[in-house]
Design a protein around this motif. Structure first.
Motif, PDB file in Angstrom:
ATOM      1  N   ALA A 168       0.816  -1.228   0.000  1.00 55.73           N
ATOM      2  CA  ALA A 168       0.000   0.000   0.000  1.00 55.73           C
ATOM      3  C   ALA A 168       0.839   1.263   0.000  1.00 55.73           C
ATOM      4  CB  ALA A 168      -0.933   0.005   1.208  1.00 55.73           C
ATOM      5  N   TYR A 173       4.706  -0.318  -3.775  1.00 54.96           N
ATOM      6  CA  TYR A 173       3.963  -0.796  -4.953  1.00 54.96           C
ATOM      7  C   TYR A 173       4.664  -0.430  -6.256  1.00 54.96           C
ATOM      8  CZ  TYR A 173       1.073   3.648  -5.017  1.00 54.96           C
ATOM      9  OH  TYR A 173       0.612   4.930  -5.050  1.00 54.96           O
ATOM     10  N   SER A 207      -8.427   5.389  -1.338  1.00 51.17           N
ATOM     11  CA  SER A 207      -8.683   6.757  -1.798  1.00 51.17           C
ATOM     12  C   SER A 207      -7.956   7.032  -3.112  1.00 51.17           C
ATOM     13  CB  SER A 207      -8.209   7.746  -0.740  1.00 51.17           C
ATOM     14  OG  SER A 207      -6.872   7.468  -0.391  1.00 51.17           O
ATOM     15  N   GLU A 208      -6.967   6.194  -3.447  1.00 51.66           N
ATOM     16  CA  GLU A 208      -6.233   6.405  -4.698  1.00 51.66           C
ATOM     17  C   GLU A 208      -7.104   6.144  -5.924  1.00 51.66           C
ATOM     18  OE1 GLU A 208      -2.408   6.390  -5.398  1.00 51.66           O
ATOM     19  OE2 GLU A 208      -1.641   6.097  -3.386  1.00 51.66           O
ATOM     20  N   ARG A 217       1.829   5.509 -10.565  1.00 45.95           N
ATOM     21  CA  ARG A 217       0.945   5.009  -9.513  1.00 45.95           C
ATOM     22  C   ARG A 217      -0.118   4.080 -10.067  1.00 45.95           C
ATOM     23  NH1 ARG A 217       1.650   9.258  -5.287  1.00 45.95           N
ATOM     24  NH2 ARG A 217       0.011   8.326  -4.051  1.00 45.95           N
ATOM     25  N   GLY A 276       8.072   3.796   4.015  1.00 46.90           N
ATOM     26  CA  GLY A 276       8.281   4.827   2.994  1.00 46.90           C
ATOM     27  C   GLY A 276       7.143   5.827   2.892  1.00 46.90           C
ATOM     28  N   ASN A 294       8.081   7.873   7.746  1.00 46.33           N
ATOM     29  CA  ASN A 294       9.307   8.601   7.360  1.00 46.33           C
ATOM     30  C   ASN A 294       9.574   9.763   8.307  1.00 46.33           C
ATOM     31  OD1 ASN A 294       9.736   6.977   5.172  1.00 46.33           O
ATOM     32  ND2 ASN A 294       9.568   8.577   3.631  1.00 46.33           N
ATOM     33  N   PHE A 295       8.568  10.622   8.493  1.00 43.14           N
ATOM     34  CA  PHE A 295       8.779  11.828   9.319  1.00 43.14           C
ATOM     35  C   PHE A 295       9.097  11.447  10.768  1.00 43.14           C
ATOM     36  CE2 PHE A 295       6.125  15.114   6.648  1.00 43.14           C
ATOM     37  CZ  PHE A 295       7.094  15.080   5.663  1.00 43.14           C
ATOM     38  N   THR A 298      12.032  14.852   5.136  1.00 39.03           N
ATOM     39  CA  THR A 298      12.041  15.015   3.678  1.00 39.03           C
ATOM     40  C   THR A 298      10.640  15.350   3.169  1.00 39.03           C
ATOM     41  OG1 THR A 298      11.735  12.623   3.543  1.00 39.03           O
ATOM     42  CG2 THR A 298      13.990  13.444   3.296  1.00 39.03           C
ATOM     43  N   VAL A 299      10.432  16.597   2.781  1.00 36.62           N
ATOM     44  CA  VAL A 299       9.141  17.015   2.202  1.00 36.62           C
ATOM     45  C   VAL A 299       9.281  16.994   0.681  1.00 36.62           C
ATOM     46  CG1 VAL A 299       7.562  18.969   1.936  1.00 36.62           C
ATOM     47  CG2 VAL A 299       8.476  18.405   4.193  1.00 36.62           C
ATOM     48  N   GLN A 328       0.736  20.266  -0.639  1.00 38.03           N
ATOM     49  CA  GLN A 328      -0.265  19.220  -0.897  1.00 38.03           C
ATOM     50  C   GLN A 328      -0.872  18.762   0.439  1.00 38.03           C
ATOM     51  OE1 GLN A 328       3.037  18.851  -1.014  1.00 38.03           O
ATOM     52  NE2 GLN A 328       3.743  16.745  -1.079  1.00 38.03           N
ATOM     53  N   ILE A 335       1.224  18.877   4.019  1.00 35.45           N
ATOM     54  CA  ILE A 335       2.339  17.999   4.419  1.00 35.45           C
ATOM     55  C   ILE A 335       3.374  18.802   5.217  1.00 35.45           C
ATOM     56  CG2 ILE A 335       4.250  16.602   3.480  1.00 35.45           C
ATOM     57  CD1 ILE A 335       1.433  15.229   3.510  1.00 35.45           C
ATOM     58  N   ALA A 345       6.991  14.379  -6.081  1.00 34.78           N
ATOM     59  CA  ALA A 345       6.754  13.029  -6.604  1.00 34.78           C
ATOM     60  C   ALA A 345       5.816  13.129  -7.819  1.00 34.78           C
ATOM     61  CB  ALA A 345       6.122  12.165  -5.522  1.00 34.78           C
ATOM     62  N   ASP A 389       1.689  13.116  -7.893  1.00 30.40           N
ATOM     63  CA  ASP A 389       1.290  13.148  -6.476  1.00 30.40           C
ATOM     64  C   ASP A 389      -0.051  13.881  -6.344  1.00 30.40           C
ATOM     65  OD1 ASP A 389       1.543  12.796  -3.783  1.00 30.40           O
ATOM     66  OD2 ASP A 389       3.089  14.323  -3.473  1.00 30.40           O
TER      67      ASP A 389
HETATM   68  O1  UDX Z   1       9.076  11.304   2.995  1.00 28.31           O
HETATM   69  C1  UDX Z   1       8.013  11.691   2.455  1.00 28.31           C
HETATM   70  C2  UDX Z   1       6.995  10.816   2.029  1.00 28.31           C
HETATM   71  C3  UDX Z   1       5.869  11.347   1.437  1.00 28.31           C
HETATM   72  N1  UDX Z   1       5.716  12.687   1.277  1.00 28.31           N
HETATM   73  C4  UDX Z   1       4.481  13.273   0.719  1.00 28.31           C
HETATM   74  O2  UDX Z   1       3.452  13.030   1.652  1.00 28.31           O
HETATM   75  C5  UDX Z   1       2.211  12.805   0.991  1.00 28.31           C
HETATM   76  C6  UDX Z   1       1.652  11.462   1.439  1.00 28.31           C
HETATM   77  O3  UDX Z   1       2.466  10.449   0.887  1.00 28.31           O
HETATM   78  P1  UDX Z   1       2.358   8.910   1.305  1.00 28.31           P
HETATM   79  O4  UDX Z   1       3.449   8.206   0.581  1.00 28.31           O
HETATM   80  O5  UDX Z   1       2.301   8.767   2.776  1.00 28.31           O
HETATM   81  O6  UDX Z   1       0.920   8.425   0.781  1.00 28.31           O
HETATM   82  P2  UDX Z   1       0.006   8.839  -0.475  1.00 28.31           P
HETATM   83  O7  UDX Z   1      -1.082   9.706   0.063  1.00 28.31           O
HETATM   84  O8  UDX Z   1       0.799   9.407  -1.610  1.00 28.31           O
HETATM   85  O9  UDX Z   1      -0.522   7.441  -0.954  1.00 28.31           O
HETATM   86  C7  UDX Z   1      -1.298   6.645  -0.089  1.00 28.31           C
HETATM   87  O10 UDX Z   1      -2.629   6.905  -0.362  1.00 28.31           O
HETATM   88  C8  UDX Z   1      -3.614   6.201   0.327  1.00 28.31           C
HETATM   89  C9  UDX Z   1      -3.351   4.730   0.472  1.00 28.31           C
HETATM   90  O11 UDX Z   1      -4.176   3.931  -0.342  1.00 28.31           O
HETATM   91  C10 UDX Z   1      -1.943   4.301   0.391  1.00 28.31           C
HETATM   92  O12 UDX Z   1      -1.516   4.111   1.718  1.00 28.31           O
HETATM   93  C11 UDX Z   1      -0.966   5.197  -0.299  1.00 28.31           C
HETATM   94  O13 UDX Z   1      -0.944   4.870  -1.652  1.00 28.31           O
HETATM   95  C12 UDX Z   1       2.520  12.892  -0.485  1.00 28.31           C
HETATM   96  O14 UDX Z   1       2.225  14.180  -0.953  1.00 28.31           O
HETATM   97  C13 UDX Z   1       4.024  12.639  -0.588  1.00 28.31           C
HETATM   98  O15 UDX Z   1       4.629  13.259  -1.694  1.00 28.31           O
HETATM   99  C14 UDX Z   1       6.724  13.554   1.689  1.00 28.31           C
HETATM  100  O16 UDX Z   1       6.608  14.779   1.538  1.00 28.31           O
HETATM  101  N2  UDX Z   1       7.836  13.026   2.251  1.00 28.31           N
END
Ligand code: UDX
Length: 312
Positions: free
Chosen positions: A55, A60, A95-96, A120, A163, A168-169, A180-181, A187, A223, A246, A249
């Protein structure tokens, strides 16, 4: 299991870990099967929670073909199992399926805005076709289906290398590394605590709602706000580092949960900070555990028994 049900957990351990369920091993109501849902499975069950699939975006995207197989062939296999044994099946959708949404907050009747050939796609298109398969089996074969569209969720027992943004945070803040933002941090996401999700899944499974239901916490943050909140809760001096955005995103995401409230009587109850503190506590312990278990093989002491010669 605590309600007296017999539970069989099926996992190929691609992103799961035995340590997450080890405290149940040996319990008379618990069974753990190391199995990949891409292969058919023959067991007797009344209800199936189809939660298979990595997920986290890095997981993925690491193996998009495997992600697609899990969500397509894997879903066909579990629907076939549900049909054969007359079980009800709950699909963990996401939600994706709404992609980078043009409707905000997202309601279940929104069809989504998904790039079918983007990085994605293996996940969001995989989950979209998994939903399609559920409703085809419902209409053609009479299989009882439930579809949960799960929004961002976090909590203890997430993998250290998951990840996603929450783990991560927290790990970065705990270790004094930069948070790491990706992109500008403008967003948005809305994060729900894992126990709220579990209660929602069980309520949906045992309801008579066969159409998709959003399960998430509607409290929305950018974020960047989220990075600052975690830094403060950890009490960390980490810096915030801006990395490149990303690809594809989603720019905003927030569930509309009116349907879940009305039809399931469900809504999230764990406040964000309380959930985050529990996750921080968990990751702090995990870091300690890792520091004390470096898996350096220790030399075996020689086993000398009286009166017996040892042959190697
Ligand atoms: O280290 C990071 C990781 C992520 N991010 C940002 O934080 C936001 C959330 O990212 P995540 O990787 O946690 O998750 P996402 O919202 O992109 O995807 C998630 O959506 C809903 C679920 O179905 C899944 O758990 C996953 O696909 C994104 O905008 C991403 O770019 C950072 O800024 N820094």
């Amino acid at each position: 299991m605590m309600d007296g049900h017999e539970v069989t957990v099926v996992d190929n351990f691609f992103t799961g870990r035995k340590r997450n369920v080890e405290h149940w091993i040996g319990h008379e109501n618990f069974e753990l099967i190391n199995h990949d849902v891409v292969e058919p499975l023959y067991i007797e069950v009344d209800q199936i929670y189809h939660l298979a699939s990595p997920a986290s975006p890095p997981s993925y995207m690491y193996n998009p073909i495997k992600t697609l197989k899990t969500n397509t062939i894997g879903t066909l296999n579990v629907l076939g199992l549900a049909k054969r044994v007359g079980a009800r099946l709950l699909l963990a959708s996401t939600s994706e399926v709404y992609g980078d949404p043009e409707v905000h907050p997202q309601t279940e009747d929104y069809w989504g805005h998904v790039n079918p050939i983007g990085p994605r796609a293996c996940y969001d298109e995989g989950k979209r076709v998994a939903e399609t398969m559920c409703y085809a089996y419902m209409k053609q074969e009479g299989v009882e289906v439930r579809v949960a569209r799960i929004f961002n969720t976090f909590g203890p027992r997430m993998h250290m290398n998951d990840g996603r943004v929450v783990s991560n945070f927290i790990l970065q803040a705990l270790q004094g590394e930069p948070l790491t933002v990706y992109g500008s941090g403008s967003q948005t996401r809305a994060f729900q605590y894992v126990s709220d999700l579990v209660n929602g899944l069980v309520a949906l499974m045992n309801s008579n709602v066969s159409s998709p239901v959003n399960l998430g916490n509607p409290e929305e943050h950018t974020i960047l706000e989220f990075a600052q909140l975690i830094k403060n809760l950890v009490g960390s001096g980490s810096e915030i580092q801006f990395l490149s955005e990303a690809q594809d995103d989603p720019q905003k995401r927030k569930p509309d949960i009116k349907k879940a409230k009305l039809m399931l009587g469900w809504e999230p109850v764990v406040p964000l900070e309380e959930g985050l503190n529990k996750a921080i506590h968990y990751f702090r312990k995990e870091l300690e555990y890792q520091a004390n278990n470096q898996y350096i093989p220790k030399p075996k002491p020689a086993r000398i028994k009286k009166g017996r010669t040892r042959h190697n």
